[in-house]
Design a protein around this motif. Structure first.
Motif, PDB file in Angstrom:
ATOM      1  N   UNK A 106     -18.400  -2.207 -44.349  1.00 40.55           N
ATOM      2  CA  UNK A 106     -18.122  -3.339 -45.118  1.00 40.55           C
ATOM      3  C   UNK A 106     -16.483  -3.389 -45.124  1.00 40.55           C
ATOM      4  N   UNK A 107     -15.843  -3.969 -46.022  1.00 38.89           N
ATOM      5  CA  UNK A 107     -14.451  -4.276 -46.251  1.00 38.89           C
ATOM      6  C   UNK A 107     -14.007  -4.143 -47.515  1.00 38.89           C
ATOM      7  N   UNK A 108     -12.615  -3.678 -47.731  1.00 40.55           N
ATOM      8  CA  UNK A 108     -12.181  -3.430 -48.864  1.00 40.55           C
ATOM      9  C   UNK A 108     -10.958  -4.730 -49.144  1.00 40.55           C
ATOM     10  N   UNK A 109     -11.092  -5.585 -50.179  1.00 43.37           N
ATOM     11  CA  UNK A 109     -10.310  -6.870 -49.988  1.00 43.37           C
ATOM     12  C   UNK A 109      -9.193  -6.913 -51.035  1.00 43.37           C
ATOM     13  N   UNK A 110      -7.847  -6.660 -50.613  1.00 42.50           N
ATOM     14  CA  UNK A 110      -6.800  -6.391 -51.583  1.00 42.50           C
ATOM     15  C   UNK A 110      -5.975  -7.754 -51.717  1.00 42.50           C
ATOM     16  N   UNK A 111      -5.654  -8.018 -52.965  1.00 40.05           N
ATOM     17  CA  UNK A 111      -5.175  -9.294 -53.226  1.00 40.05           C
ATOM     18  C   UNK A 111      -4.036  -9.060 -54.275  1.00 40.05           C
ATOM     19  N   UNK A 112      -3.282 -10.085 -54.664  1.00 37.46           N
ATOM     20  CA  UNK A 112      -2.071 -10.306 -55.596  1.00 37.46           C
ATOM     21  C   UNK A 112      -2.860 -10.642 -56.888  1.00 37.46           C
ATOM     22  N   UNK A 113      -2.400  -9.929 -58.091  1.00 40.31           N
ATOM     23  CA  UNK A 113      -2.595 -10.219 -59.309  1.00 40.31           C
ATOM     24  C   UNK A 113      -1.388 -10.561 -60.088  1.00 40.31           C
ATOM     25  N   UNK A 114      -1.075 -11.595 -60.587  1.00 38.31           N
ATOM     26  CA  UNK A 114       0.227 -12.051 -61.445  1.00 38.31           C
ATOM     27  C   UNK A 114       0.074 -12.046 -62.853  1.00 38.31           C
ATOM     28  N   UNK A 115       1.019 -12.349 -63.579  1.00 40.53           N
ATOM     29  CA  UNK A 115       1.179 -12.383 -64.861  1.00 40.53           C
ATOM     30  C   UNK A 115       0.581 -13.870 -65.534  1.00 40.53           C
ATOM     31  N   UNK A 116       0.679 -14.901 -64.630  1.00 37.30           N
ATOM     32  CA  UNK A 116       0.231 -16.292 -64.847  1.00 37.30           C
ATOM     33  C   UNK A 116      -0.524 -17.081 -63.716  1.00 37.30           C
ATOM     34  N   UNK A 117      -1.156 -17.920 -63.780  1.00 40.57           N
ATOM     35  CA  UNK A 117      -1.528 -19.037 -62.755  1.00 40.57           C
ATOM     36  C   UNK A 117      -0.596 -19.607 -62.137  1.00 40.57           C
ATOM     37  N   UNK A 118       0.713 -19.573 -62.563  1.00 42.26           N
ATOM     38  CA  UNK A 118       1.860 -20.218 -61.732  1.00 42.26           C
ATOM     39  C   UNK A 118       2.785 -19.088 -61.115  1.00 42.26           C
ATOM     40  N   UNK A 119       2.147 -17.862 -60.924  1.00 42.09           N
ATOM     41  CA  UNK A 119       2.803 -16.841 -60.388  1.00 42.09           C
ATOM     42  C   UNK A 119       2.663 -16.805 -58.764  1.00 42.09           C
ATOM     43  N   UNK A 121       1.589 -16.574 -55.211  1.00 40.54           N
ATOM     44  CA  UNK A 121       0.356 -16.600 -54.499  1.00 40.54           C
ATOM     45  C   UNK A 121       0.423 -15.782 -53.107  1.00 40.54           C
ATOM     46  N   UNK A 122       1.727 -15.613 -52.508  1.00 39.77           N
ATOM     47  CA  UNK A 122       1.693 -14.875 -51.259  1.00 39.77           C
ATOM     48  C   UNK A 122       2.747 -13.947 -51.437  1.00 39.77           C
ATOM     49  N   UNK A 123       2.933 -12.994 -50.246  1.00 37.17           N
ATOM     50  CA  UNK A 123       4.041 -12.038 -50.442  1.00 37.17           C
ATOM     51  C   UNK A 123       5.173 -12.819 -50.039  1.00 37.17           C
ATOM     52  N   UNK A 124       5.290 -13.788 -49.358  1.00 39.16           N
ATOM     53  CA  UNK A 124       6.286 -14.716 -48.971  1.00 39.16           C
ATOM     54  C   UNK A 124       7.037 -15.052 -50.236  1.00 39.16           C
ATOM     55  N   UNK A 125       6.357 -15.404 -51.139  1.00 42.50           N
ATOM     56  CA  UNK A 125       6.843 -15.894 -52.786  1.00 42.50           C
ATOM     57  C   UNK A 125       7.560 -14.655 -53.342  1.00 42.50           C
ATOM     58  N   UNK A 126       7.180 -13.625 -53.078  1.00 40.33           N
ATOM     59  CA  UNK A 126       7.926 -12.514 -53.799  1.00 40.33           C
ATOM     60  C   UNK A 126       8.812 -11.883 -53.117  1.00 40.33           C
ATOM     61  N   UNK A 127       9.613 -12.469 -52.077  1.00 37.54           N
ATOM     62  CA  UNK A 127      10.975 -11.919 -51.206  1.00 37.54           C
ATOM     63  C   UNK A 127      11.791 -11.310 -52.285  1.00 37.54           C
ATOM     64  N   UNK A 128      12.284 -10.193 -52.127  1.00 40.78           N
ATOM     65  CA  UNK A 128      13.139  -9.708 -52.958  1.00 40.78           C
ATOM     66  C   UNK A 128      12.894  -9.023 -54.223  1.00 40.78           C
TER      67      UNK A 128
END
Length: 241
Positions: A106-119, A121-128
């Motif tokens: 099977x697989x393990x599926x890892x995803x981001x979880x943020x403080x709000x729905x406007x947080x 969505x991708x690692x590119x958005x989290x630069x720095x």
């Protein structure tokens, strides 16, 4: 002819029974908290069910033991566990014991979880910025993408700790496994987070100790049959409350 067949069955039955074996299988139970992979958690339940089905078809009886992931690796390397459940070869590339891997279960599926729905969505958005990872997660699977996107990380002992840092603004996101996020409704509201984008999908296997490598073909046959009839997929996709 019927007598000959009966005699052959009588002779083969004890041989088949003798071929069965008990293997000690380690399942991860990391970190105190509501998403914990405890014996009662969704992921542990998935692994138990998968091992039961694989055992029925392979002649292997799995005796499940629960430990933190690092402890499982240590016990495997000193031959006190025969099977590591739900690992990827890349995660054990530096292990002094090679191990023999089955097909993917099977697989393990890892995803981001943020403080709000406007947080983010991708690692590119989290630069720095800084995100939270949990002890026991496969850091080796995340590091290349984190470095490429200029994302820093901070390790936490458990989900509550990481989500507390998120709430206080010390982290901009945390990485959780999909089934952990599915249980967000079970935690206090102040510790919840909003699901973001998927960052890594990791196939996982059974890692068999070298002294039992001759059982890998039987395990693979069982896994192949369960994959072909969709049984393993159903186990991994089944909603877990």
């Amino acid at each position: 002819m019927r007598s000959v067949l009966l005699l052959l069955c009588c002779l083969l039955l004890p041989a088949a029974q003798a071929a069965e074996i008990n293997l000690r299988a380690g399942v991860v139970v990391d970190n105190a908290g509501p998403y914990n992979f405890t014996p009662d958690s969704p992921m542990a339940g998935i692994y138990r069910e998968a091992l039961e089905q694989i055992g029925k078809l392979s002649g292997v009886r799995f005796e499940i033991e629960y430990y933190p992931s690092q402890r499982i690796q240590q016990l495997f390397e000193v031959a006190r566990l025969d099977v590591e459940v739900g690992v990827n070869p890349a995660w054990r590339s530096l292990s002094p014991v090679g191990g023999f891997y089955t097909q993917s279960i099977g697989t393990l599926d890892y995803q981001l979880c943020t403080r709000s729905s406007r947080g983010a969505r991708t690692l590119e958005d989290l630069h720095g910025q800084t995100i939270g990872l949990l002890q026991g997660q496969p850091l080796i699977a995340f590091e290349p993408d984190l470095q490429r996107n200029g994302v820093r990380y901070e390790l936490s002992q458990g989900e509550n700790e990481a989500l507390g840092k998120l709430r206080l603004g010390r982290l901009q996101a945390v990485v959780l496994e999909r089934r952990q996020i599915e249980r967000l409704g079970m935690v206090p509201e102040e510790l919840r987070c909003e699901p973001g984008g998927m960052i890594s999908v990791q196939p996982v296997m059974l890692r068999v100790h070298p002294q039992f490598r001759h059982w890998v073909p039987a395990l693979n046959r069982a896994i192949g049959q369960l994959q072909a009839n969709g049984r393993l997929r159903a186990i991994f996709q089944k909603p877990r409350g």
